[in-house]
Enzyme design. Structure first.
Site, PDB file in Angstrom:
ATOM      1  CD  GLN A  71      64.663 -22.954 -34.330  1.00 16.39           C
ATOM      2  OE1 GLN A  71      64.871 -24.136 -34.064  1.00 16.39           O
ATOM      3  NE2 GLN A  71      65.230 -22.358 -35.371  1.00 16.39           N
ATOM      4  CB  SER A  72      57.726 -26.390 -33.550  1.00 16.34           C
ATOM      5  OG  SER A  72      57.109 -27.629 -33.239  1.00 16.34           O
ATOM      6  CG  ASN A  73      61.863 -29.169 -29.815  1.00 18.86           C
ATOM      7  OD1 ASN A  73      62.966 -29.037 -30.315  1.00 18.86           O
ATOM      8  ND2 ASN A  73      61.477 -28.498 -28.738  1.00 18.86           N
TER       9      ASN A  73
END
Ligand SMILES: *Cc1c(COP(=O)(O)O)cnc(C)c1O
Length: 321
Positions: A71-73
């Protein structure tokens, strides 16, 4: 001077939070809206990537490779930037890919990035082998380290600090509070504060590291950036203010602190926070305020670093039900 491309929507606004401030015993809360930097739903990686992409292009890169959690931005914003510049993008992501893509993961797919799934422990090794493979395939890969937190990327937050100074004019800011993880954001802000003899303090709420470790990382990044920017000031780790009391269940694990902060900011000001970073940092800020850490009459600027697409990740669905 460090070369830079321009994609961010700047300056991002600084907003007053009167309804939250009314509950803070005389402390005034402002929010610097870096969740509105543009580039695929915004966030702090936009400012860092403006510098890192210029460096990649100067090196003849044709494919961007980076790493992060599922879920890395940072991965989402890198994938969007690659698409915008006609570059390939490979993301080395850790975390179990259970279920269908959602949140940032879904957006990575939408931007056409290739995802290489791995574990947190094997991530650096997988990055290395992924780079070798891409190089052998003639893809001219360029590795962007975790969170684009390099000395060059940190320059994005040195200029962000100067942008904020201009915006506030003569108004006093006593504290800048921000989420801090790979350190580039805090490094740029702390460097800006020192260079401009800022009268306030920059406090990083650690997301996933012991304070001592993060202070070292931030100081090293800040000093690397200072060198590239031809500044004479330097920071020692002891000058870097970090609070590591809010690590909770670890990286990406949402607890009561994050959940309550997300609800509080949403219901009191209509402002979205995220489960991983800003929920934790704002929860930390709120806790510190309740403990009397900030003085009545002081102004606290919460530097919103983005991350809201993770609100729509399946893994947090139950938390908002
Ligand atoms: C990456 C990220 C951070 C942490 O910033 P660093 O520069 O890595 O310390 C904070 N908030 C959000 C939303 C992020 O995506």
């Amino acid at each position: 001077m460090i070369p830079r491309i321009r994609v961010a929507h700047l300056p991002t606004p600084i907003e007053a939070m009167p309804r939250l401030s009314a509950r803070l015993n005389g402390v005034k809360l402002l929010v610097k809206r870096d969740d509105l930097t543009g580039l695929a739903l915004g966030g702090n990686k936009t400012r860092k990537l403006e510098y890192v992409l210029a460096e990649a292009l100067a090196n003849g890169a044709k494919t961007l490779i980076t790493l992060g959690a599922l879920q890395s931005n940072h991965c989402r914003q890198t994938a969007a930037l690659a698409a915008r510049y006609g570059l390939g993008c490979i993301l080395v992501v850790s975390g179990k890919p259970d279920g269908e893509p959602s949140g940032n993961w879904l957006l990575d797919d939408l931007f056409g990035a290739e995802l290489v799934h791995t574990t947190a422990e094997a991530r650096s090794q997988t990055l290395e082998t992924t780079f070798q493979r891409a190089w052998a395939e003639g893809k001219r890969p360029f590795i962007i380290p975790l969170g684009a937190s390099t000395p060059v990327g940190s320059a994005g937050y040195f200029t962000a600090f100067e942008e904020m100074l201009q915006q506030v004019g003569g108004d006093r800011i006593d504290w800048i509070v921000t989420a801090s993880s790979s350190g580039g954001t805090q490094a740029g802000l702390a460097l800006g504060a020192k260079e401009h003899r800022f009268s306030g303090k920059v406090l990083g709420i650690s997301i996933d590291r012991p304070a001592g470790e993060l202070q070292e990382i931030v100081a090293e990044l800040a000093n690397g950036a200072a060198e590239r920017l031809d500044l004479t000031v330097r920071l020692s780790p002891g000058e870097v203010l970090v609070n590591d009391s809010f690590l909770g269940g670890g990286y990406g694990v949402m607890g009561d602190l994050e959940r309550e902060a997300i609800h509080l900011f949403a219901r009191t000001e209509g402002l979205l926070l995220d489960p991983v970073y800003t929920g934790r940092a704002a929860g930390g800020l709120w806790t510190l305020a309740k403990q009397g850490f900030f003085m009545p009459g002081e102004t606290v600027l919460f530097w919103h670093t983005g991350g809201t697409p993770a609100l729509f990740a399946d893994r947090y669905r139950a938390d908002f039900a």
